[in-house]
Design an enzyme around this catalytic site. Structure first.
Site, PDB file in Angstrom:
ATOM      1  CG  PHE A 524      -1.938  -1.042   1.367  1.00 43.21           C
ATOM      2  CD1 PHE A 524      -3.215  -0.747   0.694  1.00 43.21           C
ATOM      3  CD2 PHE A 524      -1.612  -2.335   2.154  1.00 43.21           C
ATOM      4  CE1 PHE A 524      -4.099  -1.443   0.984  1.00 43.21           C
ATOM      5  CE2 PHE A 524      -2.486  -3.206   2.173  1.00 43.21           C
ATOM      6  CZ  PHE A 524      -3.851  -3.151   1.491  1.00 43.21           C
ATOM      7  CG  ASP A 525       1.116   5.772  -1.545  1.00 45.78           C
ATOM      8  OD1 ASP A 525       2.497   5.999  -1.367  1.00 45.78           O
ATOM      9  OD2 ASP A 525       0.642   6.945  -1.725  1.00 45.78           O
ATOM     10  CE  LYS A 526       1.705   8.075   6.682  1.00 44.52           C
ATOM     11  NZ  LYS A 526       1.958   9.461   6.056  1.00 44.52           N
ATOM     12  CE  LYS A 710       6.424   5.762  -1.940  1.00 42.23           C
ATOM     13  NZ  LYS A 710       5.198   6.366  -2.119  1.00 42.23           N
ATOM     14  CB  VAL A 727      -3.424  -0.922  -2.712  1.00 47.43           C
ATOM     15  CG1 VAL A 727      -4.994   0.135  -3.094  1.00 47.43           C
ATOM     16  CG2 VAL A 727      -3.756  -2.296  -2.812  1.00 47.43           C
TER      17      VAL A 727
END
Length: 835
Positions: A524-526, A710, A727
């Site tokens: 997940f991206d934050k 990333k 996501v």
């Protein structure tokens, strides 16, 4: 070596997206030019159109020259290659779709063709060798009727509203004429006097004649020729469509299962087994008709999307309202939406307050309150950051109050139009399992024919008459026909894509559907994904003699130059605290990726960033006391910014992005459905990442990551977990998504880029939709496996049974057609999948 980026739609205005093969052709052409070292699709760094990045030598080639070369080469490619997405009527089953695909690929100039059993045809062709007229003629030769075609050329052609209105009457006439043609073509499309139900009615007549003939054969007073006549009638009605397709296929130099079944039925008749042959044709035609009905049910579920948007809108002009077709609406027009009626166009509310049911687009079960934008005169068409409370989508349903809406997208570019187009394209994308079964059939069918040929001469080896060997060979032919195998995967994929679209999830074909069904790790991206994406200023800590307000004024002045989400939060909350205090303008902003920014404020140089920014800056490092204070704030889940003026550290500001309310519960559900690892990838420091991870229940948190890191993190995860989904918002995370097995974008209804780049798009900005998407994919994967086991298991059971004489043609065809219907209706269960 320098770099320049050019927007792909400017160079290639007719390609659907950056993954199109024409983009590859363009890159190959341009890389051969002198002075250009490398050309590639650029990583997205904002909610913008996809771009090509050129690495060039400025001593050899200029920017203007690159621009003109790119546009000229793009124009040549655009001139040469065409793209079509066509909806046709008359495809009865997947095997027919495969046959049509081969026919289209045989057309001189067609480079790529993909046909789905639901009636979608996707084509890429060389315009110099063929054109739409030739392709449509070939499609019509296949007894198909073109319902609708979408050429990318048309997507970019704009007629003025004035011209459209002057042709209004002509258009009405033309539409009427086309409507008549459609009605007349109904019989043609289905090839029978009873329209679309002809095959089913013929099958029922076949069954009735077979039953009567079989019953009469036991009445001694009735001569045998009566039953025989009824059986012949049953052969005609049961074999009509089978023979028709067999003849068409053989005429093209190939053969399909229809031909094999026809041979088996004729063989039974030659042996005097008319009843068994008629039973074969009855069940085979009934199976085809029911298979067509089932696929049509799934297709209609998708087609219903296109009917969501109303055909007309109430256009407000000079204080008066006029009903116009939605295709006549232009950007900036004001439309009036009455209570409890559908919204006609994507836009922003400029007058009125109401709640809007967005379920048809986003899948949200609760209506969303809408209010007018602050500046009603502004053009919002190029804005990507429009508040949910102001934005509306075509096809959604207004509540109890009247709304006035400013149009921000033309009908052909609306979120609903793009969704329909992408779902239709998804139907033509084959899944890995389908590709595998197609490859298996390529070798399996010839092997069966060789086996049947050998069995025909079994009488030479064993003591039996030729008729017995011939009967056994025909029984094996029926038993080994891979009908269920051919339909098992496409029916499940179509049903899965249709159900997902109804739930506000766009799945772009069989591959992402299958891949998501086996994934056990999610990254997940934050910011904006696990958190609200709206950080708030929580702490302002002056250092030394500076006042808090003075520190805030400096921070706001510098951050005002940046468009980073954290910078916007500092400016927003800072100005609120300062309450109208005059703020000096800063200048010369320079960003240090992933670390901070620096700028000039008067005669001073201001630095704002994390501790890493100052590690490599110069010798003036922050003291241990300052570093500890920063770490203390970070330990509480804050994102910190240390501010330096010239060589003096003057303060710390802290922000916190709160987790989404649904994050914790959503992650819990994901664990329940089999997701073992959930990893957060963020540019925030590790302490902030750990604090958020602990609060919402993540298994891992990887902090302090630059955008390129990333990508490396995703690659590392793929090595560990084999398959991983990413996501995010589909824009800033695009590079990481591109390297993941499945890229999932949230809030795609408001982002054209996210719709195009992601493999799976959650239309609503709701994290809680994710378990539904993954659960549906897992169910689809399970059903595909079940279908494969049933289809292959039945064949494996029937072949030895018919060879050994344990099963005759009648038993073989009953089990064979039963398995075909079983896998189709098993796949249709996906349409009823509950969240």
């Amino acid at each position: 070596m320098k770099k320049i980026q050019l927007k792909i739609p400017v160079i290639l205005p007719q390609v659907p997206n950056e993954k199109d093969t024409c983009v590859e052709r363009l890159i190959q052409e341009l890389q051969a030019k002198e002075g250009i070292e490398k050309v590639h699709v650029a990583d997205a760094n904002g909610d913008d159109l996809p771009q090509l990045c050129f690495h060039y030598d400025p001593d050899i080639i200029s920017i203007d020259r690159i621009q003109s070369l790119a546009e000229r080469t793009g124009a040549e490619i655009t001139e040469k290659y065409g793209h079509l997405l066509i909806e046709v009527k008359g495809i009865r089953h997947t095997r027919q779709a495969r046959s049509i695909e081969k026919t289209l690929l045989a057309i001189n100039g067609v480079l790529e063709a993909s046909v789905s059993g639901s009636g979608m045809v996707r084509l890429e062709f060389d315009k110099k060798q063929t054109n739409f007229d030739e392709i449509s003629k070939q499609i019509e030769n296949e007894d198909l009727q073109i319902q609708r075609s979408a050429s990318n050329e048309n997507d970019y052609t704009k007629a003025s509203k004035k011209q459209e209105r002057s042709k209004k009457e002509d258009t009405k006439e033309q539409t009427s004429t086309e409507g008549e043609t459609h009605d007349e073509g109904e019989e043609h499309a289905h090839g029978g006097i009873f329209g679309k139900n002809t095959e089913l009615i013929f099958s029922i007549i076949c069954g009735a004649l077979l039953g009567i003939g079989f019953g009469l054969s036991y009445v001694e007073s009735i001569p045998d020729w009566v039953s025989l006549t009824l059986y012949i009638g049953a052969y005609f009605f049961g074999g009509f469509f089978t023979a028709k397709e067999a003849v068409q296929t053989v005429a093209k130099g190939g053969f399909e299962i229809d031909f094999l079944m026809l041979v088996a039925a004729i063989g039974a008749a030659i042996l005097g087994e008319w009843a068994e042959g008629a039973l074969l044709l009855f069940l085979f035609s009934l199976g085809h008709a029911l298979e067509h009905y089932a696929m049509e049910k799934a297709r209609k579920s998708i087609a219903a999307l296109a009917d969501l948007a109303p055909k007309t809108a109430l256009l407000k002009k000079d204080g008066k309202t006029e009903e116009v077709g939605i295709e006549e609406l232009s950007i900036g027009d004001i439309i009036v939406v009455k209570p409890n009626s559908k919204i006609s166009a994507d836009g922003v509310v400029v007058n009125g307050k109401s709640s809007v049911n967005q379920a048809p687009i986003t899948g949200e079960s609760v209506p969303v309150d809408k209010i007018p934008v602050e500046d009603t005169s502004r053009d919002y068409s190029a804005d990507d950051d429009i508040n949910d409370e102001n934005r509306v989508f075509a096809g959604t349903i207004n509540g109890n109050n009247t709304l006035e809406i400013k149009v921000i997208k033309e009908a052909k570019d609306s979120t609903l139009s793009r969704l329909v187009k992408l779902v239709n394209e998804a139907q033509t994308q084959k899944s890995p399992t389908q590709l595998l079964t197609d490859k298996f059939e390529k070798y399996f069918v010839p092997s069966v024919l060789i086996l049947v040929g050998i069995l025909l001469f079994a009488f030479l080896v064993i003591d039996e008459p030729f008729s017995a060997s011939f009967y056994r060979a025909m029984a094996v032919l029926v038993a080994a026909s891979p009908c269920a195998l051919a339909i098992s995967t496409p029916s499940a994929v179509l049903s899965g894509v249709a159900r997902a679209a109804r739930g506000g999830v766009l799945i772009k074909g069989g591959r992402p559907l299958e891949d998501l069904g086996v994934i056990t790790a999610l990254a997940f991206d934050k910011t904006g994904t696990l958190t609200e994406g709206k950080p708030k200023l929580t702490e302002v800590v002056p250092l030394g003699d500076i006042e808090e307000n003075e520190l805030l004024k400096i921070a706001v002045a510098v951050e005002n130059l940046s468009d980073h989400p954290l910078a916007k939060a500092v400016v927003r909350d800072g100005k609120e605290r300062l309450k109208g205090t005059d703020i000096t303008d800063a200048s010369d902003l320079e960003a240090v990726l992933g670390k901070g920014i620096k700028a000039s404020l008067g005669k001073d140089k201001i630095y704002i960033g994390n501790l890493d920014l100052y590690e490599d800056l110069d010798e003036a490092k922050p003291s241990e006391e300052i570093s500890n204070k920063v770490k203390e704030l970070e330990g509480g889940g804050n994102t910190t910014m240390l501010i330096r003026r010239n060589k003096e550290y003057i303060g710390i500001i802290a922000l916190m992005d709160t987790p989404r309310e649904a994050a914790k519960e959503t992650l819990k559900k994901l664990k329940e459905i089999g997701i073992k690892r959930m990893i957060m990838l963020t540019g925030d420091n590790q302490k902030v990442a750990d604090a958020v991870a602990k609060e919402i229940g993540l298994t891992d948190a990887w902090g302090s990551l630059l955008p390129e890191e990333k990508v490396d993190a995703i690659k590392k995860l793929k090595e560990q977990e084999s398959k991983v989904a990413m996501v995010g918002d589909g824009v800033n995370d695009a590079p990481a998504m591109a390297n993941s097995t499945v890229g999932i974008a949230m809030g795609a209804a408001g982002s054209d880029v996210a719709l195009e780049t992601a493999d799976i798009a959650l239309m609503a900005d709701k994290l809680e939709t994710l378990p539904f998407a993954i659960g549906l994919s897992r169910k689809a994967k399970t059903i595909i496996k079940q279908n494969l086991w049933v289809s292959l298991g039945i064949v494996a059971l029937l072949i030895p049974s018919t060879i050994m004489g344990w099963a005759n043609i009648g038993i073989a065809v009953v089990i064979h057609e039963g398995s075909t219907l079983l896998v189709v209706f098993n796949a249709l269960r996906l349409l009823a999948y509950k969240k």
